[in-house]
Enzyme design. Structure first.
Site, PDB file in Angstrom:
ATOM      1  N   GLU A 108     -14.415 -24.140   1.651  1.00 28.25           N
ATOM      2  CA  GLU A 108     -13.932 -22.963   0.912  1.00 28.25           C
ATOM      3  C   GLU A 108     -12.464 -23.157   0.528  1.00 28.25           C
ATOM      4  OE1 GLU A 108     -14.393 -19.298   3.075  1.00 28.25           O
ATOM      5  OE2 GLU A 108     -13.931 -18.087   1.325  1.00 28.25           O
TER       6      GLU A 108
ATOM      7  N   GLN B  85     -21.221 -14.444   1.797  1.00 29.14           N
ATOM      8  CA  GLN B  85     -20.733 -14.933   3.097  1.00 29.14           C
ATOM      9  C   GLN B  85     -20.385 -13.771   4.026  1.00 29.14           C
ATOM     10  OE1 GLN B  85     -16.493 -16.169   3.880  1.00 29.14           O
ATOM     11  NE2 GLN B  85     -17.396 -18.185   3.666  1.00 29.14           N
ATOM     12  N   GLY B  86     -21.081 -13.675   5.151  1.00 28.55           N
ATOM     13  CA  GLY B  86     -20.811 -12.597   6.105  1.00 28.55           C
ATOM     14  C   GLY B  86     -20.095 -13.124   7.341  1.00 28.55           C
TER      15      GLY B  86
ATOM     16  N   SER C 239     -17.970 -10.451  -0.393  1.00 32.41           N
ATOM     17  CA  SER C 239     -18.018 -10.576  -1.846  1.00 32.41           C
ATOM     18  C   SER C 239     -19.446 -10.858  -2.274  1.00 32.41           C
ATOM     19  CB  SER C 239     -17.156 -11.750  -2.322  1.00 32.41           C
ATOM     20  OG  SER C 239     -15.867 -11.667  -1.791  1.00 32.41           O
TER      21      SER C 239
ATOM     22  N   GLU D 166      -0.362 -16.970   5.783  1.00 35.49           N
ATOM     23  CA  GLU D 166       0.270 -17.153   7.097  1.00 35.49           C
ATOM     24  C   GLU D 166      -0.608 -18.062   7.972  1.00 35.49           C
ATOM     25  OE1 GLU D 166      -0.069 -14.201   5.604  1.00 35.49           O
ATOM     26  OE2 GLU D 166       2.026 -13.707   5.210  1.00 35.49           O
TER      27      GLU D 166
ATOM     28  N   SER E 131     -16.298 -12.123   7.980  1.00 37.15           N
ATOM     29  CA  SER E 131     -15.298 -11.150   8.427  1.00 37.15           C
ATOM     30  C   SER E 131     -15.929  -9.861   8.947  1.00 37.15           C
ATOM     31  CB  SER E 131     -14.367 -10.777   7.276  1.00 37.15           C
ATOM     32  OG  SER E 131     -13.789 -11.922   6.726  1.00 37.15           O
TER      33      SER E 131
HETATM   34  C1  LIG Z   1     -10.890 -10.905  -2.409  1.00 38.35           C
HETATM   35  C2  LIG Z   1     -11.407 -11.156  -1.021  1.00 38.35           C
HETATM   36  C3  LIG Z   1     -12.693 -11.585  -0.850  1.00 38.35           C
HETATM   37  C4  LIG Z   1     -13.185 -11.805   0.431  1.00 38.35           C
HETATM   38  N1  LIG Z   1     -14.483 -12.216   0.551  1.00 38.35           N
HETATM   39  C5  LIG Z   1     -14.994 -12.399   1.793  1.00 38.35           C
HETATM   40  C6  LIG Z   1     -16.368 -12.760   1.949  1.00 38.35           C
HETATM   41  O1  LIG Z   1     -17.116 -12.926   0.978  1.00 38.35           O
HETATM   42  N2  LIG Z   1     -16.841 -12.908   3.193  1.00 38.35           N
HETATM   43  C7  LIG Z   1     -16.069 -12.750   4.297  1.00 38.35           C
HETATM   44  O2  LIG Z   1     -16.572 -12.940   5.401  1.00 38.35           O
HETATM   45  N3  LIG Z   1     -14.768 -12.387   4.189  1.00 38.35           N
HETATM   46  C8  LIG Z   1     -14.213 -12.203   2.965  1.00 38.35           C
HETATM   47  N4  LIG Z   1     -12.898 -11.827   2.823  1.00 38.35           N
HETATM   48  C9  LIG Z   1     -12.104 -11.541   4.031  1.00 38.35           C
HETATM   49  C10 LIG Z   1     -11.013 -12.540   4.329  1.00 38.35           C
HETATM   50  O3  LIG Z   1     -11.529 -13.710   4.868  1.00 38.35           O
HETATM   51  C11 LIG Z   1     -10.038 -11.825   5.271  1.00 38.35           C
HETATM   52  O4  LIG Z   1      -9.377 -10.815   4.512  1.00 38.35           O
HETATM   53  C12 LIG Z   1      -9.014 -12.722   5.859  1.00 38.35           C
HETATM   54  O5  LIG Z   1      -9.598 -13.633   6.737  1.00 38.35           O
HETATM   55  C13 LIG Z   1      -7.915 -11.932   6.578  1.00 38.35           C
HETATM   56  O6  LIG Z   1      -8.461 -11.088   7.521  1.00 38.35           O
HETATM   57  P1  LIG Z   1      -8.069  -9.527   7.566  1.00 38.35           P
HETATM   58  O7  LIG Z   1      -8.236  -8.980   6.199  1.00 38.35           O
HETATM   59  O8  LIG Z   1      -8.833  -8.917   8.687  1.00 38.35           O
HETATM   60  O9  LIG Z   1      -6.518  -9.509   7.884  1.00 38.35           O
HETATM   61  P2  LIG Z   1      -5.812  -9.663   9.316  1.00 38.35           P
HETATM   62  O10 LIG Z   1      -6.384 -10.849  10.009  1.00 38.35           O
HETATM   63  O11 LIG Z   1      -5.871  -8.357  10.025  1.00 38.35           O
HETATM   64  O12 LIG Z   1      -4.326  -9.992   8.897  1.00 38.35           O
HETATM   65  C14 LIG Z   1      -3.382  -8.989   8.532  1.00 38.35           C
HETATM   66  C15 LIG Z   1      -2.039  -9.657   8.296  1.00 38.35           C
HETATM   67  O13 LIG Z   1      -1.566 -10.256   9.525  1.00 38.35           O
HETATM   68  C16 LIG Z   1      -1.291 -11.635   9.329  1.00 38.35           C
HETATM   69  N5  LIG Z   1      -1.656 -12.407  10.520  1.00 38.35           N
HETATM   70  C17 LIG Z   1      -2.814 -12.299  11.233  1.00 38.35           C
HETATM   71  N6  LIG Z   1      -2.819 -13.190  12.241  1.00 38.35           N
HETATM   72  C18 LIG Z   1      -1.654 -13.891  12.135  1.00 38.35           C
HETATM   73  C19 LIG Z   1      -1.080 -14.954  12.920  1.00 38.35           C
HETATM   74  N7  LIG Z   1      -1.723 -15.488  13.952  1.00 38.35           N
HETATM   75  N8  LIG Z   1       0.130 -15.432  12.518  1.00 38.35           N
HETATM   76  C20 LIG Z   1       0.778 -14.918  11.435  1.00 38.35           C
HETATM   77  N9  LIG Z   1       0.287 -13.882  10.687  1.00 38.35           N
HETATM   78  C21 LIG Z   1      -0.906 -13.396  11.048  1.00 38.35           C
HETATM   79  C22 LIG Z   1      -2.137 -12.035   8.136  1.00 38.35           C
HETATM   80  O14 LIG Z   1      -1.629 -13.196   7.482  1.00 38.35           O
HETATM   81  C23 LIG Z   1      -2.088 -10.794   7.280  1.00 38.35           C
HETATM   82  O15 LIG Z   1      -0.922 -10.794   6.506  1.00 38.35           O
HETATM   83  C24 LIG Z   1     -12.369 -11.603   1.567  1.00 38.35           C
HETATM   84  C25 LIG Z   1     -11.056 -11.149   1.385  1.00 38.35           C
HETATM   85  C26 LIG Z   1     -10.572 -10.940   0.126  1.00 38.35           C
HETATM   86  C27 LIG Z   1      -9.149 -10.482  -0.029  1.00 38.35           C
END
Ligand SMILES: Cc1cc2nc3c(=O)[nH]c(=O)nc-3n(C[C@H](O)[C@H](O)[C@H](O)COP(=O)(O)OP(=O)(O)OC[C@H]3O[C@@H](n4cnc5c(N)ncnc54)[C@H](O)[C@@H]3O)c2cc1C
Length: 397
Positions: free
Chosen positions: A249, A131-132, A166, A380, A134
């Site tokens: 999901e 899944q692409g 992933s 969150e 993020s």
């Molecule tokens: C093990 C794992 C596998 C993954 N696999 C995939 C995958 O296959 N494909 C894919 O596309 N993505 C994947 N992801 C990405 C995942 O979807 C993102 O990590 C997730 O959406 C959070 O985005 P970010 O990491 O950019 O964090 P951010 O969005 O930058 O968030 C950082 C922190 O700020 C908080 N925050 C952000 N906005 C708010 C708000 N409005 N209110 C309150 N708090 C807030 C968050 O809760 C978090 O604690 C994976 C992530 C993990 C950990």
């Protein structure tokens, strides 16, 4: 496992189905498939073999409608299936996320050609998907994604970067979100694209995690040409399609499968003398934790089975999916923490260290579960969805 363990009454047809699943497990689930040896490549081989066994038996995606290769399983049958798989310690199928998320999205949004082309290949694992969604600056705020796709004749030309992808290290296909109309507001002008991963212009770079493994990746797209026919749902309306995938999901059946397995392991660890107690389940705190986890797992089984069954019949999972995701990841994480409590100091040793509890899997699970409250949308964000959509509280500014 007794009928009471399912938590719902079984009809005669459910018992027939349960017996079919048990017969299948007795014949197909060999000790090699249950083993945890052989590192990452051993694990992938087992997942691939397991999916082909499930597929041969018509059990790869039982909730999908029969016309698409599923069994049109009822929620109770899905519940039985998950419980039996968990109790037998069956591996996950290699295409788990495509079975649970992409397949139902294609069923809901795809053209007849897309359904007949992609769905059988998901079931047979001829195609393995990642899944692409993020990007470095688009996670929780996914609609701010920047990967561009320009239409050129009957092709899209894609340039940009995805992250945390992933399975891209072994997948051959990717479903991704791209911006096809940069002039439109953020949630508009996005398209949902089904594409090959092994083509010119795509580079996959692994990201090493805290566990030492590299289970996810960065993906770079440099003028990658993809047929326009790969757009799923209407062009520029990919946000609506993505919401279906994210909903599926969040209810993810196999996560229930995994925490059921973890509960069984914790229960057996708790029965033996452990770091918290010499008398196992007689200890009030240990027993209390296990009862709490059992109740939470039961609630999750019911939520997941009902939501998945409704989803494949064309009803998109709603904000209720956020309840399932939030609970699953937090219970999963709490269970991993409890495993460390039960194991004591040996629980902090990683695989390969002499004396590591459960061959290092206690420590590994603890580390791995830090990600549970991030992947598929952070806790969150789930709380925001629940607050706004279910409880009617004011919007997050
Ligand atoms: C093990 C794992 C596998 C993954 N696999 C995939 C995958 O296959 N494909 C894919 O596309 N993505 C994947 N992801 C990405 C995942 O979807 C993102 O990590 C997730 O959406 C959070 O985005 P970010 O990491 O950019 O964090 P951010 O969005 O930058 O968030 C950082 C922190 O700020 C908080 N925050 C952000 N906005 C708010 C708000 N409005 N209110 C309150 N708090 C807030 C968050 O809760 C978090 O604690 C994976 C992530 C993990 C950990």
């Amino acid at each position: 496992m007794t009928e009471r363990d399912y938590g719902v009454p079984l009809a005669p047809s459910d018992r027939i189905f349960r017996d079919e699943v048990r017969d299948f497990l007795a014949a197909a689930l060999t000790p090699e498939l249950r083993s945890r040896e052989g590192g990452e490549s051993g694990r992938l081989d087992r997942m691939r073999t397991w999916q082909s066994r499930l597929h041969e038996a018509g059990l790869a995606a039982i909730s999908w409608p029969t016309e698409f290769g599923g069994r049109s399983a009822t929620p109770v049958q899905q519940l039985i299936f998950n419980a039996e798989m968990a109790s037998a310690h069956a591996p996950e199928p290699i295409n788990r996320s495509a079975i649970n998320q992409l397949g139902p999205t294609i069923i809901q949004w795809g053209s007849d050609e897309q359904r007949s082309h992609y769905l059988p290949r998901i079931l047979s694992a001829e195609d393995v998907w990642c899944q692409g969604f993020s990007e470095p600056e688009a996670g929780s705020d996914l609609a701010s994604l920047k990967t561009r796709a320009i239409i050129d004749g009957d092709e899209l030309v894609i340039t940009g970067q995805k992250v945390w992808t992933s399975k891209a290290q072994y997948a051959n296909k990717i479903y991704l979100l791209v911006r096809t109309d940069p002039a439109a507001p953020p949630h508009d002008g996005i398209s949902y694209v089904l594409a090959d991963l092994a083509v010119e212009g795509i580079e996959v770079r692994p990201i090493r995690q805290i566990t030492g493994d590299a289970e996810f990746n960065e993906i770079f797209f440099d003028n990658v040409r993809v047929p326009l026919a790969g757009v799923l749902g209407p062009l520029n309306e990919g946000w609506r399609v993505a919401k279906s995938t994210l909903g599926y999901e969040r209810v993810g059946q196999s996560r229930t499968h995994r925490i059921e397995r973890r509960l069984a392991i914790l229960t057996s660890m708790a029965r033996e003398p452990n770091a918290l107690s010499d008398n196992g389940l007689d200890d009030e705190y240990v027993a209390d934790q296990l009862v709490r986890f059992s109740a939470q797992v039961e609630a999750l089984r019911q939520i997941a089975a009902q939501a998945t069954a409704a989803g494949v019949r064309g009803v998109s999972p709603g904000p209720e999916a956020s309840v399932a995701k939030l609970l699953t990841s937090e219970v999963d994480q709490a269970m991993a923490n409890f495993g460390l409590d039960l194991a004591g100091p040996a629980g902090s040793l990683l695989p390969g260290s002499p004396g590591a509890a459960k061959k290092g899997n206690v420590a590994k699970s603890y580390l791995l579960m830090r990600a549970a409250t991030f992947g598929a949308g952070t806790s969150e964000i789930q709380r925001n969805v629940i607050a706004e959509k279910l409880l009617g509280l004011p919007r997050d500014p």
